[in-house]
Design a protein around this motif. Sequence first.
Motif, short mmCIF file in Angstrom:
data_model
loop_
_atom_site.label_atom_id
_atom_site.label_comp_id
_atom_site.label_asym_id
_atom_site.label_seq_id
_atom_site.Cartn_x
_atom_site.Cartn_y
_atom_site.Cartn_z
N THR A 52 -6.64 0.67 5.69
CA THR A 52 -6.59 0.94 7.12
C THR A 52 -5.25 0.42 7.64
O THR A 52 -4.93 -0.75 7.43
N LEU A 53 -4.48 1.29 8.28
CA LEU A 53 -3.18 0.91 8.78
C LEU A 53 -3.30 0.17 10.11
O LEU A 53 -4.21 0.43 10.90
N GLU A 54 -2.37 -0.73 10.35
CA GLU A 54 -2.25 -1.43 11.62
C GLU A 54 -1.73 -0.46 12.67
O GLU A 54 -1.20 0.61 12.35
N ASP A 55 -1.87 -0.84 13.92
CA ASP A 55 -1.33 -0.05 15.03
C ASP A 55 -0.02 -0.70 15.46
O ASP A 55 0.03 -1.41 16.45
N ASN A 56 1.05 -0.47 14.67
CA ASN A 56 2.36 -1.00 15.00
C ASN A 56 3.43 0.04 14.66
O ASN A 56 3.14 0.98 13.90
N PRO A 57 4.63 -0.06 15.20
CA PRO A 57 5.65 0.96 14.98
C PRO A 57 6.00 1.19 13.51
O PRO A 57 6.23 2.33 13.10
N SER A 58 6.02 0.14 12.71
CA SER A 58 6.34 0.32 11.29
C SER A 58 5.26 1.08 10.56
O SER A 58 5.54 1.95 9.73
N ALA A 59 3.99 0.79 10.87
CA ALA A 59 2.88 1.52 10.24
C ALA A 59 2.88 2.98 10.66
O ALA A 59 2.62 3.87 9.85
N GLY A 103 -4.94 -8.25 -0.51
CA GLY A 103 -5.39 -6.99 0.07
C GLY A 103 -4.50 -6.51 1.19
O GLY A 103 -4.67 -5.39 1.68
N ASP A 104 -3.50 -7.30 1.58
CA ASP A 104 -2.56 -6.86 2.62
C ASP A 104 -1.58 -5.85 2.03
O ASP A 104 -1.12 -5.99 0.90
N LEU A 105 -1.29 -4.85 2.82
CA LEU A 105 -0.25 -3.86 2.51
C LEU A 105 0.88 -4.14 3.48
O LEU A 105 0.69 -4.06 4.70
N CYS A 106 2.05 -4.49 2.95
CA CYS A 106 3.18 -4.88 3.79
C CYS A 106 4.42 -4.06 3.44
O CYS A 106 4.48 -3.39 2.41
N TYR A 107 5.38 -4.14 4.32
CA TYR A 107 6.69 -3.54 4.12
C TYR A 107 7.70 -4.67 4.12
O TYR A 107 7.69 -5.51 5.02
N TYR A 108 8.56 -4.71 3.09
CA TYR A 108 9.61 -5.71 3.05
C TYR A 108 10.92 -5.03 3.43
O TYR A 108 11.53 -4.31 2.65
N ALA A 109 11.31 -5.22 4.69
CA ALA A 109 12.43 -4.50 5.28
C ALA A 109 13.76 -4.67 4.54
O ALA A 109 14.49 -3.69 4.37
N PRO A 110 14.13 -5.89 4.09
CA PRO A 110 15.44 -6.01 3.44
C PRO A 110 15.60 -5.11 2.21
O PRO A 110 16.70 -4.64 1.93
N TRP A 111 14.53 -4.88 1.48
CA TRP A 111 14.62 -4.05 0.27
C TRP A 111 14.09 -2.63 0.49
O TRP A 111 14.28 -1.76 -0.34
N TYR A 121 -0.27 -15.21 -0.44
CA TYR A 121 1.16 -15.20 -0.16
C TYR A 121 1.37 -15.79 1.21
O TYR A 121 0.42 -16.00 1.95
N ARG A 122 2.62 -16.02 1.56
CA ARG A 122 2.96 -16.51 2.89
C ARG A 122 3.96 -15.56 3.52
O ARG A 122 4.80 -15.00 2.83
N TRP A 123 3.85 -15.38 4.83
CA TRP A 123 4.78 -14.53 5.55
C TRP A 123 6.20 -15.05 5.33
O TRP A 123 6.44 -16.26 5.29
N SER A 124 7.15 -14.13 5.20
CA SER A 124 8.57 -14.48 5.15
C SER A 124 9.33 -13.50 6.02
O SER A 124 8.85 -12.39 6.30
N ARG A 125 10.52 -13.89 6.44
CA ARG A 125 11.35 -13.04 7.31
C ARG A 125 11.54 -11.67 6.65
O ARG A 125 11.86 -11.60 5.48
N GLY A 126 11.34 -10.62 7.43
CA GLY A 126 11.51 -9.26 6.93
C GLY A 126 10.22 -8.62 6.45
O GLY A 126 10.20 -7.43 6.14
N LEU A 127 9.14 -9.38 6.37
CA LEU A 127 7.85 -8.85 5.91
C LEU A 127 7.04 -8.38 7.11
O LEU A 127 6.84 -9.13 8.07
N ILE A 128 6.59 -7.14 7.06
CA ILE A 128 5.82 -6.54 8.16
C ILE A 128 4.49 -6.03 7.59
O ILE A 128 4.50 -5.25 6.63
N ARG A 129 3.38 -6.47 8.16
CA ARG A 129 2.09 -5.98 7.68
C ARG A 129 1.86 -4.57 8.20
O ARG A 129 1.90 -4.32 9.40
N LEU A 130 1.59 -3.65 7.28
CA LEU A 130 1.30 -2.26 7.63
C LEU A 130 -0.19 -2.01 7.69
O LEU A 130 -0.64 -1.10 8.39
N GLY A 131 -0.97 -2.76 6.95
CA GLY A 131 -2.41 -2.55 6.92
C GLY A 131 -3.07 -3.44 5.89
O GLY A 131 -2.46 -4.37 5.36
N ARG A 132 -4.34 -3.14 5.63
CA ARG A 132 -5.12 -3.89 4.65
C ARG A 132 -5.96 -2.94 3.83
O ARG A 132 -6.46 -1.94 4.34
#
Length: 154
Positions: A52-59, A103-111, A121-132
């Motif tokens: 299920t995707l999050e409701d955010n611009p990246s998702a 179970g998190d689906l994320c986008y790593y913007a730098p790469w 895992y732990r959140w790091s700069r550039g990581l955006i959660r897209l869904g779960r």
Amino acid sequence: MNAGSITRRTILRAGLLATVTLGLAGTTRGYAQGSAPMKIGISFNRQSMTATLEDNPSAHDFASLLPLDDLSIDNYADNEKISYLPRKLTQEGSGPFGDERAGDLCYYAPWGNLAFFYASYRWSRGLIRLGRLDGGCEPLLIRGKFPLRIARIA
């Protein structure tokens, strides 16, 4: 408490409590009231999962790329699998988030890659959660590189 002791502050607190309670009671994380969450299907190595995707611009930007048929998924570190997207996604509205878990689906913007987490895992700069992922993440435990398909589910 009698009617004479009800103040505007009391009414505002009650309204805030009701809003928070109703928000927590919903089954859909991050979606406007009345809108349906976006579901996606993920398949590789004869395994299928849904998310299920999050409701955010990246998702939303990610969803605009679907279906994706020519991706591959591979191991990275000891807690995730990754897949590179055909183009970078918007980072609008990104920032720190909590409640990180397998179970998190994320986008790593730098790469410009997807990260499918199957361990903590732990959140790091550039990581955006897209869904779960909707179910377990056991298929992600299979080691190796595989063709990957991601599509919307009607």
